[in-house]
Design an enzyme around this catalytic site. Sequence first.
Site, PDB file in Angstrom:
ATOM      1  N   ASN A 104       5.469   6.448  -4.617  1.00  0.00           N
ATOM      2  CA  ASN A 104       4.068   6.312  -3.648  1.00  0.00           C
ATOM      3  C   ASN A 104       4.681   6.745  -2.236  1.00  0.00           C
ATOM      4  O   ASN A 104       4.944   5.369  -1.712  1.00  0.00           O
ATOM      5  CB  ASN A 104       3.765   4.924  -3.818  1.00  0.00           C
ATOM      6  CG  ASN A 104       2.691   4.937  -4.963  1.00  0.00           C
ATOM      7  OD1 ASN A 104       1.949   5.779  -5.191  1.00  0.00           O
ATOM      8  ND2 ASN A 104       2.662   3.629  -5.691  1.00  0.00           N
ATOM      9  N   SER A 130      -0.416   8.231 -11.244  1.00  0.00           N
ATOM     10  CA  SER A 130      -1.000   6.816 -11.247  1.00  0.00           C
ATOM     11  C   SER A 130      -1.037   6.587 -12.699  1.00  0.00           C
ATOM     12  O   SER A 130      -1.127   7.476 -13.413  1.00  0.00           O
ATOM     13  CB  SER A 130      -2.211   6.840 -10.535  1.00  0.00           C
ATOM     14  OG  SER A 130      -3.043   5.583 -10.799  1.00  0.00           O
ATOM     15  N   GLY A 131      -1.010   5.370 -12.838  1.00  0.00           N
ATOM     16  CA  GLY A 131      -1.146   4.955 -14.276  1.00  0.00           C
ATOM     17  C   GLY A 131      -0.096   3.795 -14.656  1.00  0.00           C
ATOM     18  O   GLY A 131      -0.437   3.438 -15.893  1.00  0.00           O
ATOM     19  N   LYS A 184      -3.260  10.102  -3.297  1.00  0.00           N
ATOM     20  CA  LYS A 184      -2.885   9.173  -4.199  1.00  0.00           C
ATOM     21  C   LYS A 184      -2.804   7.711  -3.318  1.00  0.00           C
ATOM     22  O   LYS A 184      -3.378   6.678  -3.748  1.00  0.00           O
ATOM     23  CB  LYS A 184      -1.438   9.214  -4.576  1.00  0.00           C
ATOM     24  CG  LYS A 184      -0.806   8.174  -5.058  1.00  0.00           C
ATOM     25  CD  LYS A 184      -1.618   7.485  -6.365  1.00  0.00           C
ATOM     26  CE  LYS A 184      -0.873   6.378  -7.345  1.00  0.00           C
ATOM     27  NZ  LYS A 184      -0.377   5.335  -6.890  1.00  0.00           N
ATOM     28  N   HIS A 187      -6.468   6.803  -3.655  1.00  0.00           N
ATOM     29  CA  HIS A 187      -6.704   6.324  -4.882  1.00  0.00           C
ATOM     30  C   HIS A 187      -6.507   4.731  -4.746  1.00  0.00           C
ATOM     31  O   HIS A 187      -6.991   3.983  -5.257  1.00  0.00           O
ATOM     32  CB  HIS A 187      -5.873   7.124  -5.737  1.00  0.00           C
ATOM     33  CG  HIS A 187      -5.731   6.408  -7.107  1.00  0.00           C
ATOM     34  ND1 HIS A 187      -4.896   5.382  -7.274  1.00  0.00           N
ATOM     35  CD2 HIS A 187      -6.365   6.346  -8.313  1.00  0.00           C
ATOM     36  CE1 HIS A 187      -4.999   4.759  -8.463  1.00  0.00           C
ATOM     37  NE2 HIS A 187      -5.544   5.591  -9.090  1.00  0.00           N
ATOM     38  N   ASN A 188      -4.930   4.482  -4.205  1.00  0.00           N
ATOM     39  CA  ASN A 188      -4.699   2.974  -4.248  1.00  0.00           C
ATOM     40  C   ASN A 188      -5.763   2.179  -3.187  1.00  0.00           C
ATOM     41  O   ASN A 188      -5.782   1.142  -3.480  1.00  0.00           O
ATOM     42  CB  ASN A 188      -3.380   3.014  -3.674  1.00  0.00           C
ATOM     43  CG  ASN A 188      -2.289   3.301  -4.585  1.00  0.00           C
ATOM     44  OD1 ASN A 188      -2.543   3.991  -5.518  1.00  0.00           O
ATOM     45  ND2 ASN A 188      -1.136   2.838  -4.880  1.00  0.00           N
ATOM     46  N   GLU A 191      -8.346   1.357  -5.210  1.00  0.00           N
ATOM     47  CA  GLU A 191      -7.883   0.350  -6.235  1.00  0.00           C
ATOM     48  C   GLU A 191      -7.561  -1.077  -5.498  1.00  0.00           C
ATOM     49  O   GLU A 191      -8.612  -1.922  -6.040  1.00  0.00           O
ATOM     50  CB  GLU A 191      -6.288   0.929  -6.496  1.00  0.00           C
ATOM     51  CG  GLU A 191      -5.652  -0.118  -7.392  1.00  0.00           C
ATOM     52  CD  GLU A 191      -4.153   0.420  -7.722  1.00  0.00           C
ATOM     53  OE1 GLU A 191      -4.053   1.393  -8.274  1.00  0.00           O
ATOM     54  OE2 GLU A 191      -3.258  -0.295  -7.415  1.00  0.00           O
ATOM     55  N   ARG A 289      -5.683  -9.543   0.834  1.00  0.00           N
ATOM     56  CA  ARG A 289      -4.630  -9.783   0.549  1.00  0.00           C
ATOM     57  C   ARG A 289      -3.557 -10.434   1.567  1.00  0.00           C
ATOM     58  O   ARG A 289      -2.701 -11.304   1.104  1.00  0.00           O
ATOM     59  CB  ARG A 289      -3.632  -8.375  -0.102  1.00  0.00           C
ATOM     60  CG  ARG A 289      -4.296  -7.756  -1.231  1.00  0.00           C
ATOM     61  CD  ARG A 289      -3.391  -7.133  -1.823  1.00  0.00           C
ATOM     62  NE  ARG A 289      -3.861  -6.245  -3.019  1.00  0.00           N
ATOM     63  CZ  ARG A 289      -3.354  -5.418  -3.731  1.00  0.00           C
ATOM     64  NH1 ARG A 289      -2.173  -5.195  -3.710  1.00  0.00           N
ATOM     65  NH2 ARG A 289      -4.156  -4.668  -4.821  1.00  0.00           N
TER      66      ARG A 289
HETATM   67  C1  6PG Z   1      -0.766   3.212  -9.807  1.00  0.00           C
HETATM   68  C2  6PG Z   1      -0.887   2.181  -8.908  1.00  0.00           C
HETATM   69  C3  6PG Z   1       0.752   2.120  -8.707  1.00  0.00           C
HETATM   70  C4  6PG Z   1       1.220   0.570  -8.157  1.00  0.00           C
HETATM   71  C5  6PG Z   1       0.772   0.230  -6.897  1.00  0.00           C
HETATM   72  C6  6PG Z   1       0.566  -1.044  -6.516  1.00  0.00           C
HETATM   73  O1  6PG Z   1      -2.012   4.191  -9.429  1.00  0.00           O
HETATM   74  O2  6PG Z   1      -0.363   3.422 -10.745  1.00  0.00           O
HETATM   75  O3  6PG Z   1      -1.552   2.289  -7.805  1.00  0.00           O
HETATM   76  O4  6PG Z   1       0.988   3.125  -7.835  1.00  0.00           O
HETATM   77  O5  6PG Z   1       0.745  -0.226  -8.980  1.00  0.00           O
HETATM   78  O6  6PG Z   1       1.408   0.880  -6.002  1.00  0.00           O
HETATM   79  O7  6PG Z   1       0.402  -1.377  -5.187  1.00  0.00           O
HETATM   80  P1  6PG Z   1       0.569  -2.765  -4.503  1.00  0.00           P
HETATM   81  O8  6PG Z   1       1.973  -3.414  -4.859  1.00  0.00           O
HETATM   82  O9  6PG Z   1       0.556  -2.443  -3.075  1.00  0.00           O
HETATM   83  O10 6PG Z   1      -0.505  -3.654  -5.104  1.00  0.00           O
END
Ligand code: 6PG
Length: 476
Positions: A104, A130-131, A184, A187-188, A191, A289
């Site tokens: 990442n 991701s995943g 990505k 995406h996060n 997320e 957060r």
């Molecule tokens: C993914 C997730 C993965 C990771 C995050 C968590 O797409 O598989 O996003 O990359 O779990 O980076 O991020 P935090 O620790 O910042 O919540």
Amino acid sequence: MAQAEIGLIGLGVMGSNLALNIAEKGNRIAVFNRTVEVTRKFYAEAGELQGHIIPCETIEEFVAAIRPPRPIIIMIKAGDPVDQQMELLKPYLEKNDIMIDAGNANFRDTMRRFDNLKDSGLTFIGMGVSGGEEGARHGPSIMVGGTEDSWKRVEKVLTSIAAKYNGDPCVAWLGENGAGHFVKTIHNGIEYADMQMIAEIYGILRDGLKMSATEISDVFGAWNKGRLNSYLIEITEKVLKAADPITGQPMVDLILDKAGQKGTGKWSVIEAQNMGVPATGIEAAVAARSISSMKDEREAAEKVLGLPGGELKVADKAAFIKDLESALLAAKIGAYAQGFAVMSAASKEFGWNLPMPVIAKIWRAGCIIRSQFLDEITTAFTKDPDVANLIVTPAFAAMVKETDGALRRVVSAAVLAGLPVPALASALGYFDSYRRGRGTANVIQAQRDFFGAHGFDRTDGKDAHHGPWGSGAATF
Ligand code: 6PG
């Protein structure tokens, strides 16, 4: 054994699962880990996949084991370790070899690494994966940024390991240099927003409707059969149902309410701000957060200020729960619309030509935000790839109109009861500001002109660019 199609450095959780996935799909892979014992253990436990794995104990052996031009996945801790690993690797590589950072990474580091290699004959791919662990092992969503030639070298292997949505592989080349890691990152960011909005709804059910974790789990379970069907709703149902093996109580009730974050959400917000694109859902989630981590301060403040509001006033519980479902959908639309708007601005800023329908497509399976909803986004962007904002596409405009009343009712009720809903409220504020042709910035322009002679445009197009403010105003 014949040479490997690809190499992988870093047999941690993500790296080893990715390597097994690559091997399982019939590709030969060379693997290397700084600590030799880790490589030996990985190989020993690879079972019938051993036939596709070349375990290497030195970098020389590792590089020699890969078919040139050599694609080498680096799956280690983001940041300096990646630069250090690249420096160690470089002397052994040859023209057109490709170093692939699958962590990442901040896309700005990816752009720097890509540029630094420009005249070296080597090249670089920044690859968002991701995943989580499960995705890495059985099918992640993969976002690739680099040269088109380097993509062609890895396309076959990556296509074989990616998640499939109705047979479509969830992997794509998205553009040059930092494109993959930028996508990505967003995406996060999405997320983060998705998770925060789910947590706020959970808070309303727990603290407003006084429901137990198991009862709330059932609500999410029912929603997962409807329009909110998604991985995050599915796992929320599961985590709310799990019992603590020590006490037998719901596990979630024993987890400290302090959320961690590793940076991608924050980077999304910073880049959105840099480009002047509102990403209020992601901002609210990142801030939530941060505030969650101030546990001691929050407890102290509760003693000083007390909890605001009163009881959540709900006349019809079943109807209100229906509203919560629609409100979550509406807020989710806002967050995704913002995320895509940030990517669209970045695409212009960095000259990437990011394909919005393709991004939505490769997020439909494998990744953390995978959902049925992303299929609807794919359809909307396929019909209108250059639309200014997802919420003005016909399908999503209809959805906003259908659901924003529920969002309004839910946010109002939560605010009156003193329940924090920053991400849900941010979506409402975003819709209400974005859809209003005449806003209130005229008064801001007047104020700026008054104290700083900054000037303004007139609605009638006439020439006076400063106001008749009189004494006390700045002169121009
Ligand atoms: C993914 C997730 C993965 C990771 C995050 C968590 O797409 O598989 O996003 O990359 O779990 O980076 O991020 P935090 O620790 O910042 O919540």
